[in-house]
Design a protein around this motif. Structure first.
Motif, PDB file in Angstrom:
ATOM      1  N   THR A  33       0.864  -1.112   0.117  1.00  0.00           N
ATOM      2  CA  THR A  33      -0.104  -0.140  -0.112  1.00  0.00           C
ATOM      3  C   THR A  33       0.763   1.286  -0.086  1.00  0.00           C
ATOM      4  O   THR A  33       0.492   2.174  -0.684  1.00  0.00           O
ATOM      5  CB  THR A  33      -0.987   0.210   1.012  1.00  0.00           C
ATOM      6  N   GLY A  34       1.904   1.271   0.854  1.00  0.00           N
ATOM      7  CA  GLY A  34       2.908   2.387   0.874  1.00  0.00           C
ATOM      8  C   GLY A  34       3.343   2.701  -0.940  1.00  0.00           C
ATOM      9  O   GLY A  34       3.335   3.817  -1.245  1.00  0.00           O
ATOM     10  N   LEU A  37       0.538   4.155  -2.866  1.00  0.00           N
ATOM     11  CA  LEU A  37       0.236   5.477  -2.332  1.00  0.00           C
ATOM     12  C   LEU A  37       1.269   6.587  -2.845  1.00  0.00           C
ATOM     13  O   LEU A  37       1.066   7.601  -3.455  1.00  0.00           O
ATOM     14  CB  LEU A  37      -0.045   5.401  -0.727  1.00  0.00           C
ATOM     15  N   ARG A  38       2.751   6.080  -2.795  1.00  0.00           N
ATOM     16  CA  ARG A  38       3.611   6.883  -3.440  1.00  0.00           C
ATOM     17  C   ARG A  38       3.442   7.251  -4.930  1.00  0.00           C
ATOM     18  O   ARG A  38       3.660   8.117  -5.381  1.00  0.00           O
ATOM     19  CB  ARG A  38       5.172   6.275  -3.163  1.00  0.00           C
ATOM     20  N   VAL A  55       0.565  10.883   4.495  1.00  0.00           N
ATOM     21  CA  VAL A  55       1.965  10.225   4.333  1.00  0.00           C
ATOM     22  C   VAL A  55       3.084  11.145   4.818  1.00  0.00           C
ATOM     23  O   VAL A  55       4.132  10.693   5.296  1.00  0.00           O
ATOM     24  CB  VAL A  55       2.034   9.842   2.795  1.00  0.00           C
ATOM     25  N   ASN A  59       1.497   9.915   9.585  1.00  0.00           N
ATOM     26  CA  ASN A  59       0.316   9.123  10.070  1.00  0.00           C
ATOM     27  C   ASN A  59      -0.212   8.221   8.803  1.00  0.00           C
ATOM     28  O   ASN A  59      -0.073   8.096   7.874  1.00  0.00           O
ATOM     29  CB  ASN A  59      -0.546  10.422  10.251  1.00  0.00           C
ATOM     30  N   VAL A  61      -3.132   6.918   6.487  1.00  0.00           N
ATOM     31  CA  VAL A  61      -4.273   7.520   5.550  1.00  0.00           C
ATOM     32  C   VAL A  61      -5.289   6.787   6.020  1.00  0.00           C
ATOM     33  O   VAL A  61      -5.477   5.566   6.354  1.00  0.00           O
ATOM     34  CB  VAL A  61      -3.691   7.005   4.124  1.00  0.00           C
ATOM     35  N   ILE A  66      -7.966   3.524   2.178  1.00  0.00           N
ATOM     36  CA  ILE A  66      -6.956   2.477   1.888  1.00  0.00           C
ATOM     37  C   ILE A  66      -7.811   0.916   1.273  1.00  0.00           C
ATOM     38  O   ILE A  66      -7.419   0.248   0.495  1.00  0.00           O
ATOM     39  CB  ILE A  66      -6.181   2.209   3.183  1.00  0.00           C
ATOM     40  N   GLY A  88       2.275  -4.102   4.397  1.00  0.00           N
ATOM     41  CA  GLY A  88       1.867  -2.795   5.012  1.00  0.00           C
ATOM     42  C   GLY A  88       0.194  -2.611   4.967  1.00  0.00           C
ATOM     43  O   GLY A  88      -0.042  -1.413   5.011  1.00  0.00           O
ATOM     44  N   ARG A  91      -3.105  -2.158   8.624  1.00  0.00           N
ATOM     45  CA  ARG A  91      -2.460  -1.566   9.424  1.00  0.00           C
ATOM     46  C   ARG A  91      -3.394  -1.110  10.717  1.00  0.00           C
ATOM     47  O   ARG A  91      -2.910  -0.540  11.536  1.00  0.00           O
ATOM     48  CB  ARG A  91      -1.918  -0.267   8.982  1.00  0.00           C
ATOM     49  N   GLN A  95      -8.987  -2.054   8.999  1.00  0.00           N
ATOM     50  CA  GLN A  95      -8.604  -2.784   7.685  1.00  0.00           C
ATOM     51  C   GLN A  95      -8.751  -4.286   7.843  1.00  0.00           C
ATOM     52  O   GLN A  95      -8.811  -4.840   6.713  1.00  0.00           O
ATOM     53  CB  GLN A  95      -7.067  -2.108   7.512  1.00  0.00           C
ATOM     54  N   ARG A 163      13.346   8.712   1.110  1.00  0.00           N
ATOM     55  CA  ARG A 163      12.291   9.131   1.002  1.00  0.00           C
ATOM     56  C   ARG A 163      12.116  10.175   2.097  1.00  0.00           C
ATOM     57  O   ARG A 163      12.572  10.154   3.231  1.00  0.00           O
ATOM     58  CB  ARG A 163      11.253   7.902   1.457  1.00  0.00           C
ATOM     59  N   ARG A 174       6.255   7.437  13.195  1.00  0.00           N
ATOM     60  CA  ARG A 174       5.704   6.275  12.635  1.00  0.00           C
ATOM     61  C   ARG A 174       5.892   5.013  13.482  1.00  0.00           C
ATOM     62  O   ARG A 174       4.811   4.139  13.512  1.00  0.00           O
ATOM     63  CB  ARG A 174       6.481   6.016  11.194  1.00  0.00           C
TER      64      ARG A 174
HETATM   65  P1  AMP Z   1       4.958   2.226   4.226  1.00  0.00           P
HETATM   66  O1  AMP Z   1       5.981   2.487   2.597  1.00  0.00           O
HETATM   67  O2  AMP Z   1       4.511   0.873   4.007  1.00  0.00           O
HETATM   68  O3  AMP Z   1       6.003   2.777   5.173  1.00  0.00           O
HETATM   69  O4  AMP Z   1       4.045   3.348   3.932  1.00  0.00           O
HETATM   70  C1  AMP Z   1       4.270   4.905   4.071  1.00  0.00           C
HETATM   71  C2  AMP Z   1       3.303   5.497   4.329  1.00  0.00           C
HETATM   72  O5  AMP Z   1       2.024   5.403   3.699  1.00  0.00           O
HETATM   73  C3  AMP Z   1       2.573   5.078   5.917  1.00  0.00           C
HETATM   74  O6  AMP Z   1       3.437   5.973   6.888  1.00  0.00           O
HETATM   75  C4  AMP Z   1       1.331   5.632   5.813  1.00  0.00           C
HETATM   76  O7  AMP Z   1       1.278   7.282   5.774  1.00  0.00           O
HETATM   77  C5  AMP Z   1       0.831   5.262   4.494  1.00  0.00           C
HETATM   78  N1  AMP Z   1       0.179   4.036   4.432  1.00  0.00           N
HETATM   79  C6  AMP Z   1       0.721   2.626   4.015  1.00  0.00           C
HETATM   80  N2  AMP Z   1      -0.050   1.729   4.218  1.00  0.00           N
HETATM   81  C7  AMP Z   1      -1.078   2.244   4.801  1.00  0.00           C
HETATM   82  C8  AMP Z   1      -2.111   1.576   5.541  1.00  0.00           C
HETATM   83  N3  AMP Z   1      -2.487   0.338   5.416  1.00  0.00           N
HETATM   84  N4  AMP Z   1      -2.975   2.251   6.052  1.00  0.00           N
HETATM   85  C9  AMP Z   1      -2.789   3.494   6.293  1.00  0.00           C
HETATM   86  N5  AMP Z   1      -1.714   4.294   5.744  1.00  0.00           N
HETATM   87  C10 AMP Z   1      -1.017   3.591   4.859  1.00  0.00           C
END
Ligand code: AMP
Length: 214
Positions: A33-34, A37-38, A55, A59, A61, A66, A88, A91, A95, A163, A174
């Motif tokens: 999911t990270g 989102l990116r 992000v 915090n 999302v 998600i 990821g 979380r 979810q 990042r 985080r």
């Molecule tokens: P990650 O790459 O998994 O460290 O995710 C980076 C950022 O994306 C996190 O700090 C959150 O802001 C957001 N994110 C990723 N996965 C989730 C999720 N399952 N629920 C909520 N936010 C998420």
């Protein structure tokens, strides 16, 4: 037999690194999911614009965004046939409950939930030195690559980035978010849980996962 596995763990615990290796070895779907989102933020899509501030601040999302994202991805992938690693996600408890519904609709039973166990100290050390390829998302640490910014995985030049959410302050925040919102899932998944010592070398972890989970 296809495996349906969740990777649970704080930032920097090695979930993405292992998912990348195992996905190639076992031809699984890797859903991070990270990463999604990116990409959405890079594309400035509706989701990306809504997610950006969460992000950036480290915090989570909001759940509804998600859950919708994962539902779309799971339905459009060959997850049933190939198996998956969810990296990821989930979380939060909301979810996890939504995932139960999705899996039940797809007639999929979880194979395992792997907890990557790592101390705050190790988490900070790994994240602050982490560099990620902006093209293929492959993960490196400055201890092994020094100043190089080229990706040996996909061959891209000057593509390794630090990042913006990988600073010490944001990582500590985080980690707190992980402890308060994601750790309750350990109990939720207690019947599927496989805990591993994430301080081991990446190769040892791959060997352990191949022997005991996949
Ligand atoms: P990650 O790459 O998994 O460290 O995710 C980076 C950022 O994306 C996190 O700090 C959150 O802001 C957001 N994110 C990723 N996965 C989730 C999720 N399952 N629920 C909520 N936010 C998420």
């Amino acid at each position: 037999m296809s495996k349906y596995v969740i990777f649970l763990g704080a930032a920097g615990s090695g979930k993405g690194t292992q998912a990348q290796v195992l996905k190639t070895q076992l031809d699984l779907i890797h859903l991070s999911t990270g990463d999604l989102l990116r990409q959405a933020m890079k594309d400035k899509s509706d989701l990306g614009l809504k997610a950006q501030s969460f992000v950036d601040s480290g915090n989570l999302v909001p759940d509804d965004l998600i859950i919708e994202l994962v539902k779309t991805q799971l339905l459009s992938s060959n997850a049933l046939e190939h198996g998956f690693i969810l990296d990821g996600f989930p979380r939060t408890l909301a979810q996890a409950e939504a995932l139960d519904v999705m899996l039940s609709d797809l007639s999929i039973s979880l194979s395992a939930v792997v907890l990557f166990d790592l101390t705050l100290e190790d988490t900070v050390d790994r994240i602050v030195g982490r560099r990620v390829c902006s093209h293929c998302q492959f993960v490196y640490h400055i201890n092994s690559i020094g100043d190089s910014t080229d990706c040996s995985n996909c061959g891209s030049k000057d593509s390794l980035v630090h990042r913006p959410d990988d600073t010490k302050e944001k990582v500590m925040h985080r980690y707190d978010v992980f402890k308060s919102q994601t750790e309750p899932l350990i109990n939720y998944y207690k019947h599927h849980l496989y805990t591993l010592d994430a301080a081991q070398s990446p190769n040892s972890i791959t060997t352990e996962l191949s022997a005991n989970v996949f």
